[in-house]
Design a protein around this motif. Structure first.
Motif, PDB file in Angstrom:
ATOM      1  N   UNK A 164       1.309  -2.696  16.692  1.00  0.00           N
ATOM      2  CA  UNK A 164       1.928  -1.548  16.025  1.00  0.00           C
ATOM      3  C   UNK A 164       3.451  -1.685  15.970  1.00  0.00           C
ATOM      4  N   UNK A 165       4.007  -1.504  14.785  1.00  0.00           N
ATOM      5  CA  UNK A 165       5.437  -1.666  14.591  1.00  0.00           C
ATOM      6  C   UNK A 165       5.824  -3.016  14.040  1.00  0.00           C
ATOM      7  N   UNK A 166       4.924  -3.998  14.145  1.00  0.00           N
ATOM      8  CA  UNK A 166       5.180  -5.322  13.595  1.00  0.00           C
ATOM      9  C   UNK A 166       4.881  -5.354  12.101  1.00  0.00           C
ATOM     10  N   UNK A 167       5.465  -6.303  11.393  1.00  0.00           N
ATOM     11  CA  UNK A 167       5.262  -6.357   9.944  1.00  0.00           C
ATOM     12  C   UNK A 167       5.627  -7.736   9.407  1.00  0.00           C
ATOM     13  N   UNK A 168       5.237  -7.982   8.161  1.00  0.00           N
ATOM     14  CA  UNK A 168       5.627  -9.195   7.451  1.00  0.00           C
ATOM     15  C   UNK A 168       6.264  -8.790   6.128  1.00  0.00           C
ATOM     16  N   UNK A 169       7.198  -9.615   5.666  1.00  0.00           N
ATOM     17  CA  UNK A 169       7.905  -9.342   4.419  1.00  0.00           C
ATOM     18  C   UNK A 169       7.697 -10.515   3.464  1.00  0.00           C
ATOM     19  N   UNK A 170       7.322 -10.194   2.234  1.00  0.00           N
ATOM     20  CA  UNK A 170       7.169 -11.187   1.158  1.00  0.00           C
ATOM     21  C   UNK A 170       6.002 -12.138   1.373  1.00  0.00           C
ATOM     22  N   UNK A 171       4.979 -11.678   2.072  1.00  0.00           N
ATOM     23  CA  UNK A 171       3.771 -12.475   2.210  1.00  0.00           C
ATOM     24  C   UNK A 171       2.731 -12.026   1.193  1.00  0.00           C
ATOM     25  N   UNK A 172       2.048 -12.956   0.527  1.00  0.00           N
ATOM     26  CA  UNK A 172       0.913 -12.570  -0.321  1.00  0.00           C
ATOM     27  C   UNK A 172      -0.240 -12.089   0.556  1.00  0.00           C
ATOM     28  N   UNK A 173      -1.094 -11.255  -0.008  1.00  0.00           N
ATOM     29  CA  UNK A 173      -2.209 -10.696   0.747  1.00  0.00           C
ATOM     30  C   UNK A 173      -3.080 -11.796   1.335  1.00  0.00           C
ATOM     31  N   UNK A 174      -3.275 -12.877   0.578  1.00  0.00           N
ATOM     32  CA  UNK A 174      -4.140 -13.953   1.060  1.00  0.00           C
ATOM     33  C   UNK A 174      -3.620 -14.538   2.373  1.00  0.00           C
ATOM     34  N   UNK A 175      -2.300 -14.720   2.465  1.00  0.00           N
ATOM     35  CA  UNK A 175      -1.742 -15.316   3.686  1.00  0.00           C
ATOM     36  C   UNK A 175      -1.835 -14.335   4.853  1.00  0.00           C
ATOM     37  N   UNK A 225       9.714  -7.924  12.725  1.00  0.00           N
ATOM     38  CA  UNK A 225       9.550  -8.040  11.282  1.00  0.00           C
ATOM     39  C   UNK A 225       9.695  -9.511  10.925  1.00  0.00           C
ATOM     40  N   UNK A 226       8.623 -10.102  10.448  1.00  0.00           N
ATOM     41  CA  UNK A 226       8.607 -11.512  10.070  1.00  0.00           C
ATOM     42  C   UNK A 226       8.936 -11.615   8.590  1.00  0.00           C
ATOM     43  N   UNK A 227       9.952 -12.406   8.259  1.00  0.00           N
ATOM     44  CA  UNK A 227      10.415 -12.522   6.878  1.00  0.00           C
ATOM     45  C   UNK A 227      10.100 -13.909   6.341  1.00  0.00           C
ATOM     46  N   UNK A 228       9.366 -13.978   5.254  1.00  0.00           N
ATOM     47  CA  UNK A 228       9.044 -15.270   4.648  1.00  0.00           C
ATOM     48  C   UNK A 228      10.306 -15.996   4.216  1.00  0.00           C
ATOM     49  N   UNK A 229      10.349 -17.294   4.434  1.00  0.00           N
ATOM     50  CA  UNK A 229      11.532 -18.086   4.089  1.00  0.00           C
ATOM     51  C   UNK A 229      11.885 -17.926   2.611  1.00  0.00           C
ATOM     52  N   UNK A 230      13.170 -18.005   2.330  1.00  0.00           N
ATOM     53  CA  UNK A 230      13.645 -17.935   0.946  1.00  0.00           C
ATOM     54  C   UNK A 230      14.227 -19.267   0.486  1.00  0.00           C
TER      55      UNK A 230
END
Length: 261
Positions: A134-145, A215-220
């Protein structure tokens, strides 16, 4: 503090973060600068696996300009786990009290490292920056991943019997005594399954594992090293471990039943 004096983090002693690299020329200086600004008392060990894009040379430049940065050059790309094991050994030999892991691509935010440090101060032996508590998240990940990661971690919990929600996460802090108790020489995992392996070994040693939300952010910038084949290989290894563990449990139960007759 003079350059000759070791940097110390309140309540934890000397802390270092190991950052493995392979073709991260566009990210390394950026992420190291963020880490040094967010946590000036924390040192950095860059472990470069002979990157052909010049990442190793960039790391050398960072080390020349900042005594808190050290570089380990490896001659070939031998896998994430192998790079971390090398970095851990270097850190242990250097006398660090807490040894961390972090990706070079910016997916792990140095500005959130304080969450892991607080959990370690509270007595944990291994702290994991978790996407799936709870409180964790991902940013810019597709649903499949996301489904692949959540499903993989559910598989780990079911098969290995661990209660960690994000056993595959790579944003971590280990207490020195935990790594010494695990016995790094016995760790054979060299790829991404190394993360799960280390969680299982830490729990098997009777040590305390805590997860904190990040908050995990997908590489850019740059290319991800994770692929379908890598994920498949990890699942195969986990299945092998899980079946072996279940077999051992059955054997122990049969021995107890036989001895009670």
């Amino acid at each position: 503090m003079s350059p000759a004096e070791p940097r110390v983090v309140d309540g934890l002693g000397r802390v270092v973060v190991v950052i493995p690299t392979y073709d991260e020329a566009g990210n390394l200086a950026w992420i190291v600068e963020r880490l040094r600004v967010a946590q000036p008392a924390i040192d950095v060990i860059v472990v470069d696996d002979g990157s052909p894009d010049g990442t190793g040379q960039i790391a050398d430049g960072l080390a020349a300009a900042d005594p808190a940065v050290r570089v380990v050059h490896r001659t070939a790309k031998a896998g994430l786990g192998a790079a971390y094991l090398h970095g851990f050994r270097v850190a242990l030999e250097a006398g660090y009290d807490v040894i961390g892991e972090m990706d070079a691509d910016g997916s792990h935010q140095p500005e959130q490292l304080d969450r892991l440090l607080d959990a370690m101060r509270a007595g944990a032996d291994l702290v994991i920056g978790s996407r799936w508590v709870p409180g964790g998240s991902v940013v810019n990940w597709p649903l499949r991943r996301e489904l692949l990661s959540r499903g993989g971690n559910l598989y780990v919990r079911m098969l290995l019997g661990v209660k960690v929600r994000d056993a595959t996460a790579g944003f971590r802090l280990f207490r020195r005594t935990a790594l010494e108790k695990i016995d790094l020489e016995a760790v054979q995992s060299t790829g991404y399954v190394f993360q799960t392996d280390m969680v299982a070994r830490t729990l098997a040693a009777g040590l305390t594992v805590r997860e904190v939300p990040i908050e995990f952010v997908e590489r850019v910038r740059g290319d991800s090293k994770m692929s379908g084949s890598v994920a498949t290989e990890s699942l195969k290894r986990i299945t092998t471990w899980g079946l072996r563990e279940r077999r051992n449990q059955v054997r122990k139960a049969l021995r107890r039943t036989g001895s009670s007759r």
